[in-house]
Scaffold this motif. Structure first.
Motif, PDB file in Angstrom:
ATOM      1  N   TYR A  22      74.305 115.506  79.954  1.00  0.00           N
ATOM      2  CA  TYR A  22      74.177 115.095  78.563  1.00  0.00           C
ATOM      3  C   TYR A  22      73.947 116.328  77.705  1.00  0.00           C
ATOM      4  O   TYR A  22      73.556 117.380  78.195  1.00  0.00           O
ATOM      5  CB  TYR A  22      73.010 114.105  78.405  1.00  0.00           C
ATOM      6  CG  TYR A  22      71.782 114.513  79.186  1.00  0.00           C
ATOM      7  CD1 TYR A  22      70.861 115.390  78.643  1.00  0.00           C
ATOM      8  CD2 TYR A  22      71.575 114.061  80.476  1.00  0.00           C
ATOM      9  CE1 TYR A  22      69.741 115.795  79.359  1.00  0.00           C
ATOM     10  CE2 TYR A  22      70.454 114.450  81.207  1.00  0.00           C
ATOM     11  CZ  TYR A  22      69.554 115.310  80.643  1.00  0.00           C
ATOM     12  OH  TYR A  22      68.459 115.719  81.350  1.00  0.00           O
ATOM     13  N   VAL A  23      74.204 116.190  76.409  1.00  0.00           N
ATOM     14  CA  VAL A  23      74.004 117.311  75.496  1.00  0.00           C
ATOM     15  C   VAL A  23      73.742 116.772  74.088  1.00  0.00           C
ATOM     16  O   VAL A  23      74.314 115.769  73.691  1.00  0.00           O
ATOM     17  CB  VAL A  23      75.216 118.279  75.502  1.00  0.00           C
ATOM     18  CG1 VAL A  23      76.475 117.607  75.005  1.00  0.00           C
ATOM     19  CG2 VAL A  23      74.917 119.525  74.705  1.00  0.00           C
ATOM     20  N   ALA A  24      72.837 117.399  73.376  1.00  0.00           N
ATOM     21  CA  ALA A  24      72.621 117.140  71.955  1.00  0.00           C
ATOM     22  C   ALA A  24      73.177 118.343  71.205  1.00  0.00           C
ATOM     23  O   ALA A  24      72.876 119.477  71.554  1.00  0.00           O
ATOM     24  CB  ALA A  24      71.130 116.963  71.652  1.00  0.00           C
ATOM     25  N   LEU A  25      73.979 118.098  70.224  1.00  0.00           N
ATOM     26  CA  LEU A  25      74.622 119.192  69.503  1.00  0.00           C
ATOM     27  C   LEU A  25      73.720 119.721  68.394  1.00  0.00           C
ATOM     28  O   LEU A  25      73.150 118.956  67.620  1.00  0.00           O
ATOM     29  CB  LEU A  25      75.935 118.717  68.902  1.00  0.00           C
ATOM     30  CG  LEU A  25      76.972 118.206  69.911  1.00  0.00           C
ATOM     31  CD1 LEU A  25      78.219 117.744  69.187  1.00  0.00           C
ATOM     32  CD2 LEU A  25      77.296 119.279  70.924  1.00  0.00           C
ATOM     33  N   TYR A  37      64.406 112.124  79.892  1.00  0.00           N
ATOM     34  CA  TYR A  37      65.205 111.024  80.422  1.00  0.00           C
ATOM     35  C   TYR A  37      64.316 110.080  81.204  1.00  0.00           C
ATOM     36  O   TYR A  37      63.218 110.414  81.634  1.00  0.00           O
ATOM     37  CB  TYR A  37      66.346 111.539  81.312  1.00  0.00           C
ATOM     38  CG  TYR A  37      65.879 112.042  82.650  1.00  0.00           C
ATOM     39  CD1 TYR A  37      65.733 111.161  83.727  1.00  0.00           C
ATOM     40  CD2 TYR A  37      65.568 113.376  82.849  1.00  0.00           C
ATOM     41  CE1 TYR A  37      65.282 111.622  84.956  1.00  0.00           C
ATOM     42  CE2 TYR A  37      65.125 113.835  84.069  1.00  0.00           C
ATOM     43  CZ  TYR A  37      64.985 112.949  85.117  1.00  0.00           C
ATOM     44  OH  TYR A  37      64.538 113.396  86.333  1.00  0.00           O
ATOM     45  N   LYS A  38      64.843 108.873  81.384  1.00  0.00           N
ATOM     46  CA  LYS A  38      64.155 107.857  82.171  1.00  0.00           C
ATOM     47  C   LYS A  38      65.206 106.977  82.827  1.00  0.00           C
ATOM     48  O   LYS A  38      66.147 106.535  82.166  1.00  0.00           O
ATOM     49  CB  LYS A  38      63.257 107.023  81.266  1.00  0.00           C
ATOM     50  CG  LYS A  38      62.504 105.943  81.979  1.00  0.00           C
ATOM     51  CD  LYS A  38      61.635 105.023  81.132  1.00  0.00           C
ATOM     52  CE  LYS A  38      61.363 105.369  79.731  1.00  0.00           C
ATOM     53  NZ  LYS A  38      60.488 104.405  79.042  1.00  0.00           N
ATOM     54  N   LEU A  39      65.067 106.749  84.115  1.00  0.00           N
ATOM     55  CA  LEU A  39      65.919 105.798  84.821  1.00  0.00           C
ATOM     56  C   LEU A  39      65.064 104.572  85.092  1.00  0.00           C
ATOM     57  O   LEU A  39      64.203 104.578  85.975  1.00  0.00           O
ATOM     58  CB  LEU A  39      66.462 106.393  86.124  1.00  0.00           C
ATOM     59  CG  LEU A  39      67.470 105.517  86.867  1.00  0.00           C
ATOM     60  CD1 LEU A  39      68.730 105.304  86.031  1.00  0.00           C
ATOM     61  CD2 LEU A  39      67.822 106.120  88.212  1.00  0.00           C
ATOM     62  N   LYS A  68      68.211 106.259  80.266  1.00  0.00           N
ATOM     63  CA  LYS A  68      67.966 106.590  78.867  1.00  0.00           C
ATOM     64  C   LYS A  68      67.745 108.087  78.748  1.00  0.00           C
ATOM     65  O   LYS A  68      67.128 108.701  79.618  1.00  0.00           O
ATOM     66  CB  LYS A  68      66.727 105.866  78.344  1.00  0.00           C
ATOM     67  CG  LYS A  68      66.875 104.378  78.237  1.00  0.00           C
ATOM     68  CD  LYS A  68      65.632 103.766  77.618  1.00  0.00           C
ATOM     69  CE  LYS A  68      65.788 102.287  77.404  1.00  0.00           C
ATOM     70  NZ  LYS A  68      64.595 101.709  76.748  1.00  0.00           N
ATOM     71  N   VAL A  69      68.232 108.672  77.664  1.00  0.00           N
ATOM     72  CA  VAL A  69      68.020 110.089  77.381  1.00  0.00           C
ATOM     73  C   VAL A  69      67.774 110.245  75.885  1.00  0.00           C
ATOM     74  O   VAL A  69      68.332 109.514  75.078  1.00  0.00           O
ATOM     75  CB  VAL A  69      69.221 110.958  77.853  1.00  0.00           C
ATOM     76  CG1 VAL A  69      70.491 110.591  77.124  1.00  0.00           C
ATOM     77  CG2 VAL A  69      68.920 112.430  77.726  1.00  0.00           C
TER      78      VAL A  69
END
Length: 87
Positions: A22-25, A37-39, A68-69
């Motif tokens: 995942y990545v946030a720009l 994160y959470k699984l 979730k991230v």
């Protein structure tokens, strides 16, 4: 600041190990972004990461999980931008 999260899920039949990336720009300060994160079904609490944008899960039992991230902005403030995917 506008945040976008992209989620890539790699899943293979008959294999209980997979990696999510995942990545946030951020164009102003991408090195300042932090992640959590959470699984659901595995993790009770958020797992806080620094700049690592990958998480690998191994030996999961067959079942349904929700990943979730979320991320901070470049100032370190946690954003209400969590994205979830269910597979």
């Amino acid at each position: 600041m506008f945040q976008v999260l992209r989620l890539f899920c790699y899943r293979y039949d008959r294999v209980s190990t997979f990696t999510l990336s995942y990545v946030a720009l951020s164009y102003t300060s991408p090195d300042a972004i932090r992640y959590a994160y959470k699984l659901e079904g595995v993790d009770k609490d958020w797992n806080y990461m620094d700049q690592n944008k990958n998480v690998t899960f191994a030996n999961l039992s067959p079942g349904e999980y929700t990943f979730k991230v979320k991320s901070t902005n470049s100032s370190g403030l946690w954003l209400d931008n969590d994205i979830l995917t269910r597979d």
